[in-house]
Design an enzyme around this catalytic site. Structure first.
Site, PDB file in Angstrom:
ATOM      1  CG  HIS A  14     -14.323  25.816  26.543  1.00  0.00           C
ATOM      2  ND1 HIS A  14     -14.510  24.521  26.132  1.00  0.00           N
ATOM      3  CD2 HIS A  14     -13.139  25.819  27.181  1.00  0.00           C
ATOM      4  CE1 HIS A  14     -13.471  23.788  26.500  1.00  0.00           C
ATOM      5  NE2 HIS A  14     -12.618  24.557  27.141  1.00  0.00           N
ATOM      6  CB  CYS A  25     -13.502  20.371  31.285  1.00  0.00           C
ATOM      7  SG  CYS A  25     -11.741  20.177  30.966  1.00  0.00           S
ATOM      8  CG  HIS A  29     -11.944  25.743  31.637  1.00  0.00           C
ATOM      9  ND1 HIS A  29     -13.158  25.078  31.582  1.00  0.00           N
ATOM     10  CD2 HIS A  29     -11.170  25.180  30.670  1.00  0.00           C
ATOM     11  CE1 HIS A  29     -13.119  24.161  30.637  1.00  0.00           C
ATOM     12  NE2 HIS A  29     -11.925  24.202  30.065  1.00  0.00           N
ATOM     13  CG  HIS A  31      -8.232  26.114  26.969  1.00  0.00           C
ATOM     14  ND1 HIS A  31      -7.495  25.296  27.805  1.00  0.00           N
ATOM     15  CD2 HIS A  31      -9.503  25.644  27.021  1.00  0.00           C
ATOM     16  CE1 HIS A  31      -8.289  24.378  28.320  1.00  0.00           C
ATOM     17  NE2 HIS A  31      -9.513  24.556  27.863  1.00  0.00           N
ATOM     18  CG  HIS A  69      -9.456  38.331  24.795  1.00  0.00           C
ATOM     19  ND1 HIS A  69      -8.420  38.175  23.899  1.00  0.00           N
ATOM     20  CD2 HIS A  69      -8.900  38.393  26.026  1.00  0.00           C
ATOM     21  CE1 HIS A  69      -7.281  38.164  24.567  1.00  0.00           C
ATOM     22  NE2 HIS A  69      -7.532  38.282  25.863  1.00  0.00           N
ATOM     23  CD  GLU A 108      -9.202  22.400  25.121  1.00  0.00           C
ATOM     24  OE1 GLU A 108     -10.387  22.592  24.835  1.00  0.00           O
ATOM     25  OE2 GLU A 108      -8.859  21.638  26.051  1.00  0.00           O
TER      26      GLU A 108
END
Length: 118
Positions: A14, A25, A29, A31, A69, A108
């Site tokens: 995201h 952020c 990136h 998680h 994914h 996260e």
């Protein structure tokens, strides 16, 4: 009140596009998310359950097929996919299927959690 929880995992990317460019952020990136779904009931069903954990399989399928994914900004058509946002979205999905849903928590990172509980 009886409470049960079940944990699910998925990996996704995201980007928080409304943050300043120098915020980490704001960059694309990902998680390894942990989802905890909590269900509550004042009484147990005839088998002694709040809900049989096996009945949560549709949630696992929804997460695996729709979130795992994937790029969450595309999945939700939104530029602000935070853990708080995800907790509410997953809560709404669960509440439609299982009225006993009382909360959803999202992690996260190993040290951070967001929760939606109406």
């Amino acid at each position: 009140m009886f409470r049960i929880t079940k944990e699910f995992h998925f990996s996704a990317s995201h980007q928080l596009c409304n943050l300043p460019d120098d915020h980490p952020c704001a960059r694309l990136h990902g998680h390894n998310y942990i989802v905890e779904v909590e269900l509550s009931a004042a009484t147990l069903d005839r088998n002694g359950f709040v809900l049989d954990y096996r009945e949560l399989k549709p949630l696992k399928t929804w997460i695996d097929d729709g979130l795992d994914h994937r790029h969450l900004n595309v999945v939700f058509g939104h530029d602000g996919i935070t853990s708080e946002f995800l907790a509410r979205e997953i809560f709404d999905f669960c509440k439609k299927h299982w009225p006993q849903t009382s909360a959803v928590r999202i992690s996260e990172t190993p040290k951070t959690w967001a929760e939606y509980r109406p």
